[in-house]
Enzyme design. Structure first.
Site, PDB file in Angstrom:
ATOM      1  N   LYS A 243       0.793  -1.230   0.000  1.00 23.48           N
ATOM      2  CA  LYS A 243       0.000   0.000   0.000  1.00 23.48           C
ATOM      3  C   LYS A 243       0.827   1.282   0.000  1.00 23.48           C
ATOM      4  O   LYS A 243       0.282   2.360  -0.223  1.00 23.48           O
ATOM      5  CB  LYS A 243      -0.980   0.004   1.179  1.00 23.48           C
ATOM      6  CG  LYS A 243      -1.996  -1.108   1.159  1.00 23.48           C
ATOM      7  CD  LYS A 243      -2.827  -1.239  -0.117  1.00 23.48           C
ATOM      8  CE  LYS A 243      -3.653  -0.045  -0.441  1.00 23.48           C
ATOM      9  NZ  LYS A 243      -4.839  -0.393  -1.286  1.00 23.48           N
TER      10      LYS A 243
HETATM   11  N1  PMP Z   1      -3.141  -7.466   1.393  1.00 18.13           N
HETATM   12  C1  PMP Z   1      -3.062  -6.597   2.413  1.00 18.13           C
HETATM   13  C2  PMP Z   1      -2.413  -7.050   3.680  1.00 18.13           C
HETATM   14  C3  PMP Z   1      -3.601  -5.303   2.301  1.00 18.13           C
HETATM   15  O1  PMP Z   1      -3.532  -4.447   3.333  1.00 18.13           O
HETATM   16  C4  PMP Z   1      -4.221  -4.933   1.091  1.00 18.13           C
HETATM   17  C5  PMP Z   1      -4.801  -3.542   0.956  1.00 18.13           C
HETATM   18  N2  PMP Z   1      -6.121  -3.386   1.340  1.00 18.13           N
HETATM   19  C6  PMP Z   1      -4.310  -5.876   0.055  1.00 18.13           C
HETATM   20  C7  PMP Z   1      -3.736  -7.130   0.234  1.00 18.13           C
HETATM   21  C8  PMP Z   1      -5.077  -5.612  -1.232  1.00 18.13           C
HETATM   22  O2  PMP Z   1      -4.577  -4.610  -2.050  1.00 18.13           O
HETATM   23  P1  PMP Z   1      -5.543  -3.700  -2.921  1.00 18.13           P
HETATM   24  O3  PMP Z   1      -6.170  -2.687  -1.997  1.00 18.13           O
HETATM   25  O4  PMP Z   1      -4.638  -3.075  -3.919  1.00 18.13           O
HETATM   26  O5  PMP Z   1      -6.586  -4.551  -3.560  1.00 18.13           O
END
Ligand code: PMP
Length: 338
Positions: free
Chosen positions: A47
């Site tokens: 992130k």
């Molecule tokens: N894994 C973790 C631990 C996260 O914090 C996030 C972010 N919400 C994601 C996966 C998924 O990423 P995205 O928001 O880009 O879909």
């Protein structure tokens, strides 16, 4: 001469993460599975990329000015990324999060200097949902912007211009499939769009945890979830702004037990300590690899995302009592600890 980079600014540490071949998953799938090491970002998660792009975009649009403030509702990792980027650029950070998230994430946000507001978890339709509370706080705070990571497509742009391009270069264009789970959907949509621009034959697969609605949406057009998951940061019930137009070719649904199985194996056999969304992603990558082998692709290569570090979940995933309280299997080496 060395190829290890030297950077002039700390923000340049975000992105350009290494790619690593995962031995156990590759053996299991019968082809090469690679993980993109997003835990190597300064905030230890994928992130950081979205945080940097969202803040730079708000600056470019003239909304975020010197001494301003960034407000966001987040399960944690985006907040950590925002706090670090905001510190580096002289902005304040206010983070609103549901009070059932891991205590490590809350302690980290406080340690980074963010103002932390916790609210009871509730459904999205409730005006007291953390995302709506954070939007109202941004409106009421002088000089503040609302990051709005779910629908703000600066998020997925970070993955089109960054993650996808890096994966293409790191694999020298030899990539057959990519898969990961969706929280905001920025990663799967952005990497999918970026890779398809390079080669439309790269198969993009969504890996969904139980309880999320996207598996059914891409399989049969219905936004409907079944079961539940303890994975933090993934599992989406709607088509966010970032997911609109995502080029999803196929989809898998992975249980927490299966994801935890890979978290355990990667730790014990390969020395990687990861969170559960990474384990679920790796399970999806193994499924995709098997499918591509079955379709007759020669020695296919699949890439997935290792989203964050397991050190963020010591009180949950790596805690025997917590695992038992969720009726999840306890890792063998934790069985005697109490
Ligand atoms: N894994 C973790 C631990 C996260 O914090 C996030 C972010 N919400 C994601 C996966 C998924 O990423 P995205 O928001 O880009 O879909």
């Amino acid at each position: 001469m060395t190829q290890i980079p030297v950077h002039e600014r700390t923000l340049d540490l975000i992105g350009n993460t290494p790619l690593v071949r995962l031995e156990g998953p590759s053996k299991e799938a019968g082809c090469d599975i690679y993980g993109k090491c997003e835990f190597a970002n300064p905030g230890a998660s994928v992130k950081d990329r979205a945080a940097l792009y969202i803040i730079r975009d708000a600056e470019a649009r003239g909304e975020l000015k010197e001494g301003g403030c960034v407000v966001e509702g987040t399960a944690g990792n985006t907040g950590i990324g925002i706090a670090l980027v905001a510190n580096a650029l002289g902005y304040k950070t206010i983070i609103v999060m549901p009070d059932n998230q891991s205590s490590e994430k809350m302690a980290t946000l406080r340690a980074l200097g963010a103002e932390l507001v916790t609210v009871p978890p509730t459904k999205y339709a409730d005006p007291n949902h953390f995302q709506h509370v954070s939007r109202r706080m941004a409106e009421e705070t002088e000089g503040a912007i609302w990051a709005g990571q779910f629908d703000n497509t600066a998020n997925r742009k970070a993955h089109i211009e960054g993650t996808a391009k890096e994966i293409w270069e790191q694999t020298e264009g030899r990539i057959d499939g990519f898969t990961c789970a969706a929280g905001t959907g920025g990663t799967i949509a952005g990497v999918g769009m970026g890779l398809k621009e390079f080669d439309e034959n790269v198969v993009i697969a969504l890996t969904d945890p139980h309880g999320a609605a996207l598996y059914n949406y891409y399989a049969n057009g219905e936004l409907k979830g079944e079961g539940s998951s303890v994975a933090e940061g993934i599992g989406q019930g709607r088509i966010t702004g970032n997911l609109e137009g995502a080029p999803i070719d196929t989809q898998f649904r992975i249980s927490d037990e299966e994801g935890l199985g890979w978290v355990a194996r990667l730790l014990r056999e390969e020395g990687l300590c990861l969170g559960l969304s990474s384990g679920i992603n790796v399970a999806g990558a193994v499924e995709l690899g098997k499918q591509l082998v079955a379709e007759g692709r020669e020695n296919p290569r699949v890439v997935t995302i290792l989203c964050d570090t397991g050190f963020r979940y010591l009180s949950t995933l790596y805690n025997a009592d917590w695992l038992r309280s969720k009726n999840l299997p306890v890792f063998d080496w934790l069985k005697d600890s109490d």
